[in-house]
Design a protein around this motif. Structure first.
Motif, PDB file in Angstrom:
ATOM      1  N   LYS A 158       9.705  -0.770   2.973  1.00  0.00           N
ATOM      2  CA  LYS A 158       9.231  -0.867   1.590  1.00  0.00           C
ATOM      3  C   LYS A 158       9.609   0.383   0.781  1.00  0.00           C
ATOM      4  CE  LYS A 158       7.990  -4.922   2.129  1.00  0.00           C
ATOM      5  NZ  LYS A 158       8.463  -5.054   3.484  1.00  0.00           N
ATOM      6  N   PHE A 180      12.945  -0.462  -0.321  1.00  0.00           N
ATOM      7  CA  PHE A 180      12.811  -1.448  -1.410  1.00  0.00           C
ATOM      8  C   PHE A 180      12.560  -0.752  -2.742  1.00  0.00           C
ATOM      9  CE2 PHE A 180      11.395  -5.861   0.235  1.00  0.00           C
ATOM     10  CZ  PHE A 180      12.370  -5.830   1.188  1.00  0.00           C
ATOM     11  N   THR A 181      11.643   0.231  -2.706  1.00  0.00           N
ATOM     12  CA  THR A 181      11.172   0.839  -3.958  1.00  0.00           C
ATOM     13  C   THR A 181      11.942   2.108  -4.290  1.00  0.00           C
ATOM     14  OG1 THR A 181       9.432   1.887  -2.655  1.00  0.00           O
ATOM     15  CG2 THR A 181       8.862  -0.137  -3.794  1.00  0.00           C
ATOM     16  N   LEU A 182      11.624   3.211  -3.585  1.00  0.00           N
ATOM     17  CA  LEU A 182      12.255   4.495  -3.903  1.00  0.00           C
ATOM     18  C   LEU A 182      13.748   4.480  -3.569  1.00  0.00           C
ATOM     19  CD1 LEU A 182       9.469   6.930  -2.644  1.00  0.00           C
ATOM     20  CD2 LEU A 182       9.850   6.063  -4.943  1.00  0.00           C
ATOM     21  N   ASN A 185       2.238  -2.552   3.028  1.00  0.00           N
ATOM     22  CA  ASN A 185       3.515  -3.258   2.925  1.00  0.00           C
ATOM     23  C   ASN A 185       3.566  -4.082   1.631  1.00  0.00           C
ATOM     24  OD1 ASN A 185       5.951  -4.476   4.164  1.00  0.00           O
ATOM     25  ND2 ASN A 185       4.688  -6.305   4.175  1.00  0.00           N
ATOM     26  N   GLY A 197      -1.525  -1.748   7.588  1.00  0.00           N
ATOM     27  CA  GLY A 197      -0.061  -1.724   7.464  1.00  0.00           C
ATOM     28  C   GLY A 197       0.400  -2.826   6.535  1.00  0.00           C
ATOM     29  N   TRP A 211       7.369  -1.415   8.517  1.00  0.00           N
ATOM     30  CA  TRP A 211       6.976  -2.085   7.264  1.00  0.00           C
ATOM     31  C   TRP A 211       6.999  -1.050   6.139  1.00  0.00           C
ATOM     32  CZ3 TRP A 211       1.875  -4.730   9.327  1.00  0.00           C
ATOM     33  CH2 TRP A 211       2.225  -5.743  10.223  1.00  0.00           C
ATOM     34  N   ILE A 212       6.403   0.116   6.434  1.00  0.00           N
ATOM     35  CA  ILE A 212       6.313   1.151   5.408  1.00  0.00           C
ATOM     36  C   ILE A 212       7.712   1.660   5.041  1.00  0.00           C
ATOM     37  CG2 ILE A 212       5.419   3.467   4.895  1.00  0.00           C
ATOM     38  CD1 ILE A 212       3.062   2.722   6.805  1.00  0.00           C
ATOM     39  N   LEU A 229      15.348  -2.940  -4.945  1.00  0.00           N
ATOM     40  CA  LEU A 229      14.904  -4.022  -5.827  1.00  0.00           C
ATOM     41  C   LEU A 229      15.158  -3.713  -7.298  1.00  0.00           C
ATOM     42  CD1 LEU A 229      11.437  -4.964  -4.275  1.00  0.00           C
ATOM     43  CD2 LEU A 229      13.524  -6.299  -4.185  1.00  0.00           C
ATOM     44  N   ILE A 230      15.292  -2.419  -7.582  1.00  0.00           N
ATOM     45  CA  ILE A 230      15.382  -2.020  -8.982  1.00  0.00           C
ATOM     46  C   ILE A 230      16.087  -0.653  -9.035  1.00  0.00           C
ATOM     47  CG2 ILE A 230      13.128  -0.831  -9.097  1.00  0.00           C
ATOM     48  CD1 ILE A 230      12.566  -2.414 -11.593  1.00  0.00           C
ATOM     49  N   LEU A 239       9.826  10.397 -11.495  1.00  0.00           N
ATOM     50  CA  LEU A 239       9.981   9.705 -10.218  1.00  0.00           C
ATOM     51  C   LEU A 239      11.458   9.539  -9.863  1.00  0.00           C
ATOM     52  CD1 LEU A 239       8.236   8.475  -8.068  1.00  0.00           C
ATOM     53  CD2 LEU A 239       8.315   6.309  -9.260  1.00  0.00           C
ATOM     54  N   ALA A 273       3.942  -1.113  12.172  1.00  0.00           N
ATOM     55  CA  ALA A 273       3.550  -0.840  10.784  1.00  0.00           C
ATOM     56  C   ALA A 273       4.461   0.235  10.164  1.00  0.00           C
ATOM     57  CB  ALA A 273       2.097  -0.414  10.725  1.00  0.00           C
ATOM     58  N   ILE A 298      -4.635  -1.109  12.360  1.00  0.00           N
ATOM     59  CA  ILE A 298      -3.289  -0.661  11.978  1.00  0.00           C
ATOM     60  C   ILE A 298      -2.513  -1.818  11.353  1.00  0.00           C
ATOM     61  CG2 ILE A 298      -1.036   0.073  12.884  1.00  0.00           C
ATOM     62  CD1 ILE A 298      -2.503   1.822  14.880  1.00  0.00           C
ATOM     63  N   ILE A 355       7.146  -1.017 -12.515  1.00  0.00           N
ATOM     64  CA  ILE A 355       8.367  -0.464 -13.128  1.00  0.00           C
ATOM     65  C   ILE A 355       8.949  -1.481 -14.117  1.00  0.00           C
ATOM     66  CG2 ILE A 355      10.770   0.254 -12.696  1.00  0.00           C
ATOM     67  CD1 ILE A 355       9.032   2.323 -11.563  1.00  0.00           C
ATOM     68  N   PHE A 397      13.224   3.884 -13.369  1.00  0.00           N
ATOM     69  CA  PHE A 397      11.992   4.594 -13.000  1.00  0.00           C
ATOM     70  C   PHE A 397      11.586   5.552 -14.115  1.00  0.00           C
ATOM     71  CE2 PHE A 397      12.671   4.704  -8.054  1.00  0.00           C
ATOM     72  CZ  PHE A 397      12.905   3.347  -8.063  1.00  0.00           C
ATOM     73  N   ALA A 432       3.950  -2.395  -2.012  1.00  0.00           N
ATOM     74  CA  ALA A 432       5.246  -1.964  -2.536  1.00  0.00           C
ATOM     75  C   ALA A 432       5.661  -2.814  -3.727  1.00  0.00           C
ATOM     76  CB  ALA A 432       6.299  -2.058  -1.441  1.00  0.00           C
ATOM     77  N   TYR A 471       4.480  -1.801  -7.190  1.00  0.00           N
ATOM     78  CA  TYR A 471       5.329  -0.765  -7.758  1.00  0.00           C
ATOM     79  C   TYR A 471       6.515  -1.405  -8.494  1.00  0.00           C
ATOM     80  CZ  TYR A 471       8.849   2.923  -7.693  1.00  0.00           C
ATOM     81  OH  TYR A 471       9.825   3.797  -8.050  1.00  0.00           O
ATOM     82  N   PHE A 472       7.151  -2.378  -7.833  1.00  0.00           N
ATOM     83  CA  PHE A 472       8.307  -3.066  -8.417  1.00  0.00           C
ATOM     84  C   PHE A 472       7.941  -3.666  -9.782  1.00  0.00           C
ATOM     85  CE2 PHE A 472      10.324  -7.393  -8.654  1.00  0.00           C
ATOM     86  CZ  PHE A 472      11.601  -6.983  -9.017  1.00  0.00           C
TER      87      PHE A 472
END
Lengths: 265, 265
Positions: free
Chosen positions: B184, B187-189, A40, A36, B180-181, B193-194, B203, B177, A32, A50, B199, A43, A46-47
């Protein structure tokens, strides 16, 4: 000298084997934490994906180069903490006066301390970097060999910085805060393109927070190998290791035992 | 009204507890200044190549946007580790029989911690925004109350999602974990961060309906480009998601307590 190095390497290998089997005892937790951490780190792909769908290059780097500095930094960090997991806990051990049992053993104190612990989630960082590098770079034997070598040099630089900041605990007591901050600086600087840094910031990443030696110089060498730059990298790593070792020894003279009776299993 | 007093006192005690740890506060502030500084270097480089406006944001707006998003994300408590530990170690058995709702007790306790962090983060955000890119262009003080409401709602949604993840400890031994997910995903969706405007269209459309965007993106976007319709839209989504996560947390807690099995005393 050679015999000494061989003895220390054998000690590191023994600790590695022991720590790995201890981690494998809790296989579910190990898996895990590893997956995990991979998720983590993903991500950030993805940044950058984009960003690069809006622009072709950032600070002279394309998507591939950014992924390479990411993969080297991640694997180097993972490798460092798998083999020398206690380097991150050192200040706590110093502050609590827990080094007594290490001082009594006929082994090198610093190596004995840092190699005796591991961080399980660091396996996720190591695998993440390996997988990412293979995906973005394809399988090129020379590049892969260089990549593996730079993971080792990067791991040594990261471990050095961790030891130095943690060693401050001999002088200032609790150094946990400063260690996490400096580690954060080091890792963050190493995962952004070299070209965005200039002037004073550039000076910093080549000196006191040597992020350039973890990822930026390696990516230059993978793209186009230059023997002089390669030697500079190796010299910088050796210099950091030497300084770290001497600094720790100097700090150790100020060590005060906590008179704790600790069972080191 | 008197029944709410206990939550208010919990909040007050938590504020004084958190003011004691000045070094932690300083370390977090330095981290905040640093991370926005690296973002500034990155975006300066990108704007240098792409021109003055990217996805409707000027460099000034982009840096303020990222600063505010980061400010919200950093203004969170340690609720996840606290609740997870209590559940795993069984200490929760001593808290659930008290004359208050455990979930709301944690909420008021965390709010003290969050209030201290938010206040220092707001001051830091204002200082670094002004130093890095100057005053936010087009910002009107009259919009400030609405922006503050959405920032606070974003922080509350974030709290209840962490609470929900922590409560998973009733069934999962190793649940770190999950955070963490989640972090993130913010952070993304969540556009931390952006901004979502960068996007791909499909998305962006999906992300606008997800809760993560209402933690960081929506309040930060309102701060840099305010519109009444944007405010109402954000408010509706935020209240809906907040109600949803409160209800689910209460429900999961009730189920979890039934499944609780504490050994020893």
């Amino acid at each position: 000298m050679l015999m000494e190095a061989k003895k220390n390497l054998r000690l590191i290998a023994m600790y590695f084997k022991f720590n790995l089997s201890a981690a494998m005892e809790y296989r579910g937790s190990f898996l895990i934490q590893t997956f995990g951490m991979i998720l983590n780190n993903s991500a950030f792909i993805y940044f950058w994906w984009i960003l690069f769908s809006n622009i072709d290059s950032i600070g002279g780097y394309g998507f591939r180069e950014v992924m390479i500095i990411w993969s080297i930094s991640s694997s180097a960090y993972g490798l460092g903490l798998i083999f020398f997991g206690n380097s991150i806990k050192l200040s706590n051990m110093i502050a609590k006066g827990e080094l007594d049992s290490y001082l009594l053993q006929p082994k090198d104190v610093l190596i004995n301390i840092i190699a005796s612990g591991t961080i399980v989630s660091a396996w996720g960082d190591l695998f993440y970097g390996l997988i990412l590098f293979t995906i973005v770079n394809g399988f090129n034997p020379i590049h892969t060999l260089l990549f593996l070598l730079f993971c080792v040099t990067g791991a040594l630089v990261i471990t050095s910085i961790l030891i130095i900041t943690n060693t401050l605990a001999f002088f200032i007591g609790d150094a946990q805060g400063i260690t996490s901050l400096i580690t954060e600086f080091l890792i963050t600087f190493s995962i952004y393109p070299e070209g965005i840094y200039s002037g004073f910031t550039k000076l910093i990443i080549f000196t006191i927070i040597p992020a350039a030696f973890i990822s930026h110089i390696p990516v230059r060498l993978i793209n186009s190998f230059n023997p002089q730059l390669f030697l500079l990298l190796l010299a910088a790593v050796v210099a950091w290791l030497l300084f770290t070792y001497l600094f720790f020894k100097w700090g150790l003279k100020r060590y005060e035992s906590g008179n704790l009776i600790v069972n080191k299993l | 009204m008197r029944s709410l007093n206990k939550y208010f006192y919990t909040f007050k005690i938590s504020i004084s507890n958190n003011l004691v740890y000045a070094w932690n506060l300083l370390a977090r502030t330095i981290f905040f200044v640093f991370i926005v500084f690296v973002m500034l270097l990155l975006w300066k480089n990108i704007y240098g190549q792409k021109g003055e406006i990217i996805a409707g944001f000027s460099l000034n707006q982009m840096i303020w946007y990222l600063t505010i998003a980061e400010m919200i994300s950093l203004s969170r408590s340690n609720i996840f580790s606290e609740v997870s530990e209590e559940v795993k170690k069984g200490n929760i058995a001593y808290t659930i029989n008290k004359p208050y709702s455990y979930v709301f007790y944690c909420f008021s306790n965390s709010m003290g911690e969050i209030a201290v962090r938010l206040l220092t983060n707001i001051i830091t955000a204002l200082v670094i925004g002004m130093i890095y890119v100057g005053p936010l262009t087009g910002f009107k003080v009259i919009h400030l109350p609405m922006v503050i409401i959405t920032v606070l709602l974003g922080i509350c949604i974030n709290f209840f999602i962490y609470m929900l993840l922590a409560l998973s400890a009733f069934w999962l031994e190793e649940n770190t974990a999950l955070t963490w997910i989640y972090s993130k995903l913010v952070f993304t969706l969540g556009g931390m961060l952006i901004p979502l405007e960068l996007f791909p269209d499909w998305l962006e459309k999906i992300s606008r309906h997800l809760p993560f965007a209402y933690v960081t993106y929506a309040p930060a976007k309102l701060a840099v480009a305010y519109s009444s319709s944007g405010f109402i839209n954000t408010l509706v989504y935020q209240l809906g998601y907040l109600g949803f996560f409160i209800a689910v947390s209460l429900l999961v807690f009730r189920r979890g307590v039934k499944a609780l099995n504490v050994n020893g005393g």
